[in-house]
Design a protein around this motif. Structure first.
Motif, PDB file in Angstrom:
ATOM      1  N   ARG A   1       0.819  -1.204   0.000  1.00 29.55           N
ATOM      2  CA  ARG A   1       0.000   0.000   0.000  1.00 29.55           C
ATOM      3  C   ARG A   1       0.860   1.265   0.000  1.00 29.55           C
ATOM      4  N   ALA A   2       2.079   1.153   0.499  1.00 26.19           N
ATOM      5  CA  ALA A   2       2.992   2.301   0.507  1.00 26.19           C
ATOM      6  C   ALA A   2       3.691   2.490  -0.833  1.00 26.19           C
ATOM      7  N   GLY A   3       3.476   1.557  -1.768  1.00 23.27           N
ATOM      8  CA  GLY A   3       4.023   1.704  -3.108  1.00 23.27           C
ATOM      9  C   GLY A   3       5.285   0.919  -3.382  1.00 23.27           C
ATOM     10  N   ALA A   4       5.762   0.139  -2.402  1.00 21.45           N
ATOM     11  CA  ALA A   4       6.964  -0.669  -2.605  1.00 21.45           C
ATOM     12  C   ALA A   4       6.585  -2.041  -3.160  1.00 21.45           C
ATOM     13  N   ASP A   5       7.549  -2.689  -3.768  1.00 17.34           N
ATOM     14  CA  ASP A   5       7.353  -4.038  -4.293  1.00 17.34           C
ATOM     15  C   ASP A   5       7.476  -5.022  -3.126  1.00 17.34           C
ATOM     16  N   PRO A   6       6.394  -5.683  -2.728  1.00 24.18           N
ATOM     17  CA  PRO A   6       6.486  -6.567  -1.562  1.00 24.18           C
ATOM     18  C   PRO A   6       7.472  -7.719  -1.752  1.00 24.18           C
TER      19      PRO A   6
ATOM     20  N   CYS B   1      -9.024  -3.655   4.718  1.00 15.95           N
ATOM     21  CA  CYS B   1      -8.527  -2.378   4.189  1.00 15.95           C
ATOM     22  C   CYS B   1      -9.203  -1.990   2.874  1.00 15.95           C
ATOM     23  N   GLY B   2     -10.310  -2.655   2.562  1.00 13.74           N
ATOM     24  CA  GLY B   2     -11.045  -2.292   1.364  1.00 13.74           C
ATOM     25  C   GLY B   2     -10.712  -3.069   0.127  1.00 13.74           C
ATOM     26  N   GLY B   3      -9.997  -4.173   0.291  1.00 20.21           N
ATOM     27  CA  GLY B   3      -9.666  -5.030  -0.839  1.00 20.21           C
ATOM     28  C   GLY B   3      -8.314  -4.707  -1.451  1.00 20.21           C
ATOM     29  N   ALA B   4      -7.902  -5.543  -2.420  1.00 22.41           N
ATOM     30  CA  ALA B   4      -6.610  -5.372  -3.079  1.00 22.41           C
ATOM     31  C   ALA B   4      -6.640  -4.138  -3.961  1.00 22.41           C
ATOM     32  N   ARG B   5      -5.500  -3.473  -4.057  1.00 21.47           N
ATOM     33  CA  ARG B   5      -5.376  -2.300  -4.944  1.00 21.47           C
ATOM     34  C   ARG B   5      -4.138  -2.467  -5.810  1.00 21.47           C
TER      35      ARG B   5
END
Length: 291
Positions: free
Chosen positions: A192-197, A287-291
């Motif tokens: 969610r922070a924009g990094a590649d998990p 958290c509202g689902g995958a984004r």
């Protein structure tokens, strides 16, 4: 040895197979199509748990939950009705430590020995014969069973008296469950922070956060491959054992209880038969689902 084996599920099948491969005669209960190959390899299909007990010197159980063990031991045509003096019952299921002590007392009253010997390592460990085996019971019974344990596992410990094996397994599941939840939060946060998990996980594997959970289950979370190594509903059962035991002991296990509730939500959402690493999907839904 002449061994009875009851419970040929995902874990029980490879465990029984290792014993057959080691040259032991196995009397098998509940043989189904998926476990029929064990008969081909030399196991003997038996009609009832009672007959398994009558024809075996050592009887091993590998069952899903406390009521299953109760029914197999003491139900109609159960193990207890087929026992004779000097036999050994080994329960390798993961069940209630309190119930285990009651079961052991009833078996020992028949002049037989009882060990609780739950395992950790999942299907991978069962297939590789590398399970961790946590044993409770008398040392003489442990020494008798140890050659069998060595065919199924690597880290084998006599922890203490009857019930202590199950207590150790519950402690293990607390650590595993809370670590799965922590890894899920960390990877969800990263995404969610924009990094590649995937790269975050790779970086963390070189630091103090490294763990087998991050290594194995973290990879499943990243790749979203949730075919079960260990089903969510079974881990939820173990976390419930922990919460119930905490209430009986009058101690607070707040994070254990919270993780149990997340697993309840996962099962309710249809993830009960997915791998327990699918807990990350429950957090995503919050958290509202995958984004």
């Amino acid at each position: 040895m002449n061994i009875g084996f009851i419970g040929l599920g995902v874990m029980g099948r490879p465990m029984a197979e290792h014993l057959i491969d080691a040259g032991h005669q196995l009397n098998l209960s509940r043989v189904k199509d998926v476990s029929g190959y064990l008969v081909t390899k030399g196991g003997k299909a038996i009609d009832s748990a009672k007959v398994v007990a009558e024809t075996s010197d050592i009887i091993i159980l590998m069952l899903p939950d406390t009521p299953d063990v109760d029914a197999v031991l003491f139900g109609e045509n159960g193990v207890a009705s087929g026992l004779s003096a000097g036999k050994l019952v080994i329960d390798m299921s993961s069940i209630s430590p309190v119930a285990t002590k009651h079961f052991a007392a009833r078996i020992e009253a028949l002049d037989c020995d009882y060990l609780d010997a739950p395992v950790s390592g999942g299907e991978v460990g069962a297939r590789a014969a590398s399970l961790t085996i946590m044993v409770g019971g008398m040392e003489r019974a442990f020494e008798r069973a140890k050659p069998l344990f060595e065919k199924m596992g690597k880290n084998i410990t006599l922890v203490g008296g009857v019930g202590d094996g199950q207590t150790t397994k519950v402690a293990n599941q607390i650590i595993v469950g809370l670590t799965i939840e922590a890894v899920s939060e960390a990877l969800l946060f990263s995404k969610r922070a924009g990094a590649d998990p995937a790269k975050v996980r790779q970086a963390l594997m070189g630091g103090f956060a490294a763990s087998r959970i991050l290594e194995v289950l973290g990879e499943r979370m990243v790749k979203e491959t949730f075919d079960p190594g260990f089903r969510m509903r079974l881990h939820r059962k173990d976390m419930t054992l922990a919460v119930d035991a905490a209430r009986a002991l009058d101690i607070a296990l707040p994070n254990t209880a919270a993780t149990q509730q997340l697993m309840n939500a996962a099962v309710a959402s249809g993830d009960g038969d997915r791998d327990h690493s699918a807990l990350i999907k429950t957090l995503e839904r919050l958290c509202g689902g995958a984004r």
